[in-house]
Motif scaffolding. Sequence first.
Motif, PDB file in Angstrom:
ATOM      1  N   VAL A 142       0.870  -1.182   0.000  1.00 23.53           N
ATOM      2  CA  VAL A 142       0.000   0.000   0.000  1.00 23.53           C
ATOM      3  C   VAL A 142       0.899   1.221   0.000  1.00 23.53           C
ATOM      4  N   ALA A 143       0.826   2.025  -1.064  1.00 23.36           N
ATOM      5  CA  ALA A 143       1.650   3.225  -1.176  1.00 23.36           C
ATOM      6  C   ALA A 143       1.085   4.336  -0.292  1.00 23.36           C
TER       7      ALA A 143
ATOM      8  N   GLU B  50       1.744   5.282 -11.769  1.00 16.02           N
ATOM      9  CA  GLU B  50       3.084   4.700 -11.698  1.00 16.02           C
ATOM     10  C   GLU B  50       3.170   3.634 -10.603  1.00 16.02           C
ATOM     11  N   VAL B  51       2.503   3.883  -9.487  1.00 15.75           N
ATOM     12  CA  VAL B  51       2.491   2.917  -8.386  1.00 15.75           C
ATOM     13  C   VAL B  51       1.848   1.607  -8.828  1.00 15.75           C
ATOM     14  N   PHE B  52       0.673   1.717  -9.460  1.00 13.42           N
ATOM     15  CA  PHE B  52      -0.014   0.494  -9.874  1.00 13.42           C
ATOM     16  C   PHE B  52       0.740  -0.217 -11.005  1.00 13.42           C
ATOM     17  N   THR B  53       1.373   0.548 -11.898  1.00 11.81           N
ATOM     18  CA  THR B  53       2.173  -0.045 -12.968  1.00 11.81           C
ATOM     19  C   THR B  53       3.361  -0.814 -12.399  1.00 11.81           C
ATOM     20  N   ALA B  54       3.942  -0.294 -11.321  1.00 13.00           N
ATOM     21  CA  ALA B  54       5.105  -0.932 -10.698  1.00 13.00           C
ATOM     22  C   ALA B  54       4.726  -2.141  -9.843  1.00 13.00           C
ATOM     23  N   GLY B  55       3.426  -2.369  -9.659  1.00 18.53           N
ATOM     24  CA  GLY B  55       2.999  -3.542  -8.908  1.00 18.53           C
ATOM     25  C   GLY B  55       2.386  -3.245  -7.561  1.00 18.53           C
ATOM     26  N   GLY B  56       2.083  -1.962  -7.275  1.00 17.47           N
ATOM     27  CA  GLY B  56       1.423  -1.624  -6.024  1.00 17.47           C
ATOM     28  C   GLY B  56      -0.004  -2.131  -5.990  1.00 17.47           C
ATOM     29  N   ASN B  57      -0.513  -2.370  -4.791  1.00 12.66           N
ATOM     30  CA  ASN B  57      -1.872  -2.893  -4.644  1.00 12.66           C
ATOM     31  C   ASN B  57      -2.886  -1.830  -4.236  1.00 12.66           C
ATOM     32  N   ASP B  58      -2.393  -0.724  -3.629  1.00  8.99           N
ATOM     33  CA  ASP B  58      -3.310   0.305  -3.124  1.00  8.99           C
ATOM     34  C   ASP B  58      -2.538   1.617  -2.970  1.00  8.99           C
ATOM     35  N   TYR B  59      -3.291   2.708  -2.769  1.00 12.04           N
ATOM     36  CA  TYR B  59      -2.681   4.042  -2.660  1.00 12.04           C
ATOM     37  C   TYR B  59      -3.483   4.839  -1.634  1.00 12.04           C
ATOM     38  N   LEU B  60      -2.790   5.379  -0.615  1.00 13.41           N
ATOM     39  CA  LEU B  60      -3.449   6.169   0.423  1.00 13.41           C
ATOM     40  C   LEU B  60      -2.744   7.504   0.600  1.00 13.41           C
ATOM     41  N   ILE B  61      -3.542   8.530   0.850  1.00  9.37           N
ATOM     42  CA  ILE B  61      -2.992   9.861   1.151  1.00  9.37           C
ATOM     43  C   ILE B  61      -2.699   9.925   2.643  1.00  9.37           C
ATOM     44  N   LYS B  62      -1.493  10.366   2.990  1.00 11.26           N
ATOM     45  CA  LYS B  62      -1.127  10.502   4.414  1.00 11.26           C
ATOM     46  C   LYS B  62      -1.751  11.772   4.991  1.00 11.26           C
ATOM     47  N   LEU B  63      -2.237  11.660   6.204  1.00 13.33           N
ATOM     48  CA  LEU B  63      -2.525  10.445   6.945  1.00 13.33           C
ATOM     49  C   LEU B  63      -3.990  10.078   6.768  1.00 13.33           C
TER      50      LEU B  63
ATOM     51  N   GLU C  88      -7.726   8.287   7.513  1.00 16.84           N
ATOM     52  CA  GLU C  88      -8.518   8.035   8.713  1.00 16.84           C
ATOM     53  C   GLU C  88      -8.240   6.605   9.192  1.00 16.84           C
ATOM     54  N   ALA C  89      -8.243   6.430  10.501  1.00 16.19           N
ATOM     55  CA  ALA C  89      -7.903   5.124  11.073  1.00 16.19           C
ATOM     56  C   ALA C  89      -8.819   4.021  10.554  1.00 16.19           C
ATOM     57  N   ILE C  90     -10.104   4.306  10.484  1.00 18.22           N
ATOM     58  CA  ILE C  90     -11.056   3.271  10.066  1.00 18.22           C
ATOM     59  C   ILE C  90     -10.787   2.797   8.644  1.00 18.22           C
ATOM     60  N   GLU C  91     -10.397   3.765   7.756  1.00 19.82           N
ATOM     61  CA  GLU C  91     -10.084   3.409   6.369  1.00 19.82           C
ATOM     62  C   GLU C  91      -8.763   2.644   6.299  1.00 19.82           C
ATOM     63  N   LEU C  92      -7.753   3.124   7.027  1.00 13.28           N
ATOM     64  CA  LEU C  92      -6.449   2.462   7.030  1.00 13.28           C
ATOM     65  C   LEU C  92      -6.572   1.016   7.501  1.00 13.28           C
TER      66      LEU C  92
ATOM     67  N   ALA D 188      -9.221  -0.912   7.595  1.00 12.67           N
ATOM     68  CA  ALA D 188     -10.007  -1.724   6.655  1.00 12.67           C
ATOM     69  C   ALA D 188      -9.162  -2.174   5.470  1.00 12.67           C
ATOM     70  N   ARG D 189      -8.353  -1.245   4.942  1.00  7.75           N
ATOM     71  CA  ARG D 189      -7.525  -1.597   3.781  1.00  7.75           C
ATOM     72  C   ARG D 189      -6.416  -2.584   4.161  1.00  7.75           C
ATOM     73  N   ILE D 190      -5.808  -2.349   5.310  1.00  2.52           N
ATOM     74  CA  ILE D 190      -4.764  -3.272   5.773  1.00  2.52           C
ATOM     75  C   ILE D 190      -5.336  -4.670   5.957  1.00  2.52           C
ATOM     76  N   ARG D 191      -6.505  -4.750   6.606  1.00  2.54           N
ATOM     77  CA  ARG D 191      -7.120  -6.065   6.830  1.00  2.54           C
ATOM     78  C   ARG D 191      -7.451  -6.749   5.506  1.00  2.54           C
ATOM     79  N   TYR D 192      -7.984  -5.978   4.583  1.00  2.78           N
ATOM     80  CA  TYR D 192      -8.371  -6.547   3.293  1.00  2.78           C
ATOM     81  C   TYR D 192      -7.157  -7.145   2.579  1.00  2.78           C
ATOM     82  N   HIS D 193      -6.104  -6.339   2.431  1.00  2.00           N
ATOM     83  CA  HIS D 193      -4.925  -6.815   1.703  1.00  2.00           C
ATOM     84  C   HIS D 193      -4.207  -7.928   2.459  1.00  2.00           C
ATOM     85  N   SER D 194      -4.133  -7.791   3.765  1.00  2.00           N
ATOM     86  CA  SER D 194      -3.469  -8.816   4.576  1.00  2.00           C
ATOM     87  C   SER D 194      -4.200 -10.151   4.484  1.00  2.00           C
ATOM     88  N   ASN D 195      -5.536 -10.103   4.606  1.00  3.88           N
ATOM     89  CA  ASN D 195      -6.326 -11.337   4.536  1.00  3.88           C
ATOM     90  C   ASN D 195      -6.238 -11.997   3.163  1.00  3.88           C
ATOM     91  N   CYS D 196      -6.192 -11.164   2.100  1.00  8.44           N
ATOM     92  CA  CYS D 196      -6.034 -11.725   0.753  1.00  8.44           C
ATOM     93  C   CYS D 196      -4.711 -12.466   0.624  1.00  8.44           C
TER      94      CYS D 196
END
Length: 352
Positions: free
Chosen positions: A101-102, A114-127, A129-133, A135-143
Amino acid sequence: MEEKPVAMDEESISQRIDAKSHGLVLLIDDDPMVAEALRVMLENEDDLRMHYCSDASSALDVAEQLKPTVILLDMVMPDINGLMLLRYLRVNESTRAVPVVALSMKDDAKLKAEVFTAGGNDYLIKLPEAIELIARIRYHSNCYIRLLQRDEAFRALDISQRKLAASNIKLQQLASMDGLTGIPNRRYFQETMQNEWERATDDGKPLSVVLMDIDFFKKCNDHYGHQYGDEVLCKVAKAMESSMEHKSELVARFGGEEFVALLPGVDIDGAAAVGERLRKVVDSLKLDNVQSEVCAWVTISIGVSSCMPGTEGTFFEQLIKSADEALYEAKMQGRNRVVKSLDLNHSEGKSQ
């Protein structure tokens, strides 16, 4: 807050996650304030554990050792930028499938592409919201966890199939081998003869059988005991098998003290020569048999038969019967000798 990475393989991770459904997050970011903020967001999540790496130059080594289930990667770092590190992660064997996750301060469409072309799975703007972060971490981790578990299941299935195939081969070998002597048994001989008969029919080549019997074996057993008799059978079998000169030639135990050789492409004279060689091989063993009426050691009598398979009125049962008749004639003539049957294609099977 920084933890020492713990080395573990994919199997141990898969087992640990399978039991507790835990995800292991690796944050690669040179800003400790961002790291602290993300740590706070995740600290109450029992199913997520975070490891922080501030040095991009050592991040690949840390990832290889830690084996995370998801990587949070800052796009702007000194020495190595995020895109370059992402490319390194994607060509590395141990990290190429780990979700990345970039993290960026920019909401930039070109950078996202460029991130997705290089093989990234997701993109987040810092910082985020905790609930979104979370959720995305759980989704990618569980996959990724499911991917590991699936691969592990396939590996286990492949190992199981290989073991089953090896067991089947072993069983097939056991079913085709004589339990005492270790050479092919009568069943295997008959199967092979059927195949060679069909091949010889198509090729128009001769097929020969050499039938052998240990002379006065019962007297040997009675005098020395069955243990010695078994030893004689084993030594005779191994000696005959070792003397065969071509891969296509087969020696098998036909039953009791009888052995048989199958010689594809060999005519009656060639088969008789093989029979004489086998007779001499057994004679040279000088295995004691003082009760024999031939000599003081183990000898064999041999009957040889040959034919051209496919000739009208000729069957492989006749080939064996003809060799058996020649063997009987060898015994009548005094044993320890080779007797040839007449050509089945031009005779009634009488011996000479």
